[in-house]
Design a protein around this motif. Structure first.
Motif, PDB file in Angstrom:
ATOM      1  N   UNK A  82       0.867  -1.174   0.000  1.00 54.48           N
ATOM      2  CA  UNK A  82       0.000   0.000   0.000  1.00 54.48           C
ATOM      3  C   UNK A  82       0.901   1.219   0.000  1.00 54.48           C
ATOM      4  N   UNK A  83       0.572   2.195  -0.832  1.00 51.66           N
ATOM      5  CA  UNK A  83       1.501   3.295  -1.064  1.00 51.66           C
ATOM      6  C   UNK A  83       0.768   4.624  -1.099  1.00 51.66           C
ATOM      7  N   UNK A  84       1.297   5.600  -0.380  1.00 49.49           N
ATOM      8  CA  UNK A  84       0.831   6.972  -0.466  1.00 49.49           C
ATOM      9  C   UNK A  84       1.842   7.759  -1.277  1.00 49.49           C
ATOM     10  N   UNK A  85       1.405   8.266  -2.419  1.00 47.08           N
ATOM     11  CA  UNK A  85       2.258   9.080  -3.278  1.00 47.08           C
ATOM     12  C   UNK A  85       1.432  10.217  -3.847  1.00 47.08           C
ATOM     13  N   UNK A  99      -5.806   7.396  -1.118  1.00 47.37           N
ATOM     14  CA  UNK A  99      -6.277   8.779  -1.256  1.00 47.37           C
ATOM     15  C   UNK A  99      -6.282   9.269  -2.705  1.00 47.37           C
ATOM     16  N   UNK A 100      -6.878   8.462  -3.575  1.00 47.60           N
ATOM     17  CA  UNK A 100      -6.975   8.719  -5.023  1.00 47.60           C
ATOM     18  C   UNK A 100      -5.624   9.109  -5.626  1.00 47.60           C
ATOM     19  N   UNK A 101      -4.548   8.549  -5.037  1.00 48.52           N
ATOM     20  CA  UNK A 101      -3.174   8.803  -5.486  1.00 48.52           C
ATOM     21  C   UNK A 101      -2.806  10.283  -5.392  1.00 48.52           C
ATOM     22  N   UNK A 102      -3.492  11.021  -4.528  1.00 47.10           N
ATOM     23  CA  UNK A 102      -3.163  12.402  -4.181  1.00 47.10           C
ATOM     24  C   UNK A 102      -2.782  13.233  -5.414  1.00 47.10           C
ATOM     25  N   UNK A 116     -10.435   7.591  -1.159  1.00 40.09           N
ATOM     26  CA  UNK A 116     -10.366   8.073   0.222  1.00 40.09           C
ATOM     27  C   UNK A 116      -9.629   9.397   0.248  1.00 40.09           C
ATOM     28  N   UNK A 117      -9.682  10.069   1.413  1.00 31.62           N
ATOM     29  CA  UNK A 117      -8.927  11.297   1.591  1.00 31.62           C
ATOM     30  C   UNK A 117      -9.415  12.476   0.766  1.00 31.62           C
ATOM     31  N   UNK A 171     -12.730   5.781   4.707  1.00 27.09           N
ATOM     32  CA  UNK A 171     -13.086   7.021   5.394  1.00 27.09           C
ATOM     33  C   UNK A 171     -11.880   7.777   5.939  1.00 27.09           C
ATOM     34  N   UNK A 172     -10.736   7.104   6.075  1.00 26.56           N
ATOM     35  CA  UNK A 172      -9.537   7.673   6.698  1.00 26.56           C
ATOM     36  C   UNK A 172      -9.794   8.068   8.154  1.00 26.56           C
TER      37      UNK A 172
END
Length: 292
Positions: free
Chosen positions: A155-158, A182-185, A214-215, A246-247
């Motif tokens: 799982x990756x936040x970028x 988070x929709x890949x921010x 999310x996010x 929901x974060x």
């Protein structure tokens, strides 16, 4: 040094339309008081003052009931670093039949570390490209064959506009699923044709990546319609690779306004094209990915 504190979790809020039976909230954090877990010395904030682990767990159970959520994925918070004890406890207390976890490990995680996560109800490890963290891309890429051996994914936040184009071929080649938070921010202000977001849609169309819807509150204020186009594009690209989260309880806000989880589910429903896609995103996709 005195650190800022997370705000207490808000009261449970209901959506206009409850989630369907078996629905899963794929991104939550369960925290505790200072005596409930080993807080990381590198954390940037503390849990809410006066809130214990039991308080957080009770509050999230109330939120699950309000949403109609029956399953959840507890993501290890960076506030606790690589001590995954509190997340493992939450998995057990919520129940192995309805809860899974995402853990944090370092680049030098051993087979014993990965085996421990797998047997404790964890389904993956998280890499944070936005806030920094204990796991690097090179480290997780080298670790990926062993993750596959233990049934774990990444799982990756970028940030799509900053990171995705150079990483896309390597993500596509990973031997385990890759899930982007988070929709890949994306840079929402750059629109749907921004190259990083177009790259994301291509990976989605190829079935090479999963994305959490999310996010949204980190991009815009309620009713979150400024991201409707991005969420709709992801659903159109591959509804079978989209997840919802929901974060909760929405920590490390960095100036963003906290959102009611019920309103976040409403925002998804506003864009979701039909009940078949709603069933896929909320029930069938997480069931397939997390092994419920």
């Amino acid at each position: 040094m005195t650190l800022p504190r997370s705000a207490p979790p808000p009261s449970a809020t209901a959506p206009r339309r409850a989630a369907p039976p078996g629905a899963c909230d794929t991104h939550v954090h369960i925290l505790g008081g200072t005596s409930d877990g080993h807080l990381s010395p590198d954390r940037v904030e503390d849990p809410a003052e006066g809130w214990s682990y039991g308080d957080y767990l009770s509050a999230y159970r109330a939120q699950m009931a309000a949403l109609g959520i029956e399953r959840t994925v507890v993501v290890q918070s960076t506030l606790y670093g690589t001590d995954n004890t509190l997340t493992a406890r939450a998995i057990d207390d919520l129940g192995r039949d309805c809860a899974r976890g995402i853990g944090l490990v370092t680049d030098d995680a051993t087979d014993g570390d990965l085996d421990h996560l797998s047997t404790a109800g964890f389904e993956g490890v998280r890499l944070n490209y936005v806030h920094g963290g204990v796991l690097s891309w090179d480290g997780v890429e080298a670790m990926a064959p062993r993750l596959a051996d233990y049934g774990l994914h990444v799982q990756m936040l970028l940030m799509a506009h900053r990171h995705l184009e150079p990483l896309a071929p390597r993500i596509a080649a990973m031997p385990v699923p890759v899930v982007l938070d988070h929709i890949a921010w994306p840079d929402v202000t750059a629109g749907l044709e921004e190259p990083g977001f177009r790259c994301l849609l291509s990976l989605m169309e190829q079935g090479k990546v999963w994305v959490k819807l999310s996010g949204l509150y980190r991009h815009c204020a309620a009713p979150f319609d400024a991201v409707d186009g991005h969420v709709a594009a992801l659903l159109e690209a591959n509804p079978l690779r989209c997840l919802w989260g929901s974060d909760w309880p929405q920590i490390m806000l960095n100036g963003a306004a906290r959102a009611e989880p019920g309103a976040l589910l409403d925002a998804f429903d506003r864009v979701c094209p039909n009940d078949d896609v709603r069933q896929a995103v909320l029930v069938d996709n997480p069931e397939r990915l997390y092994g419920f």
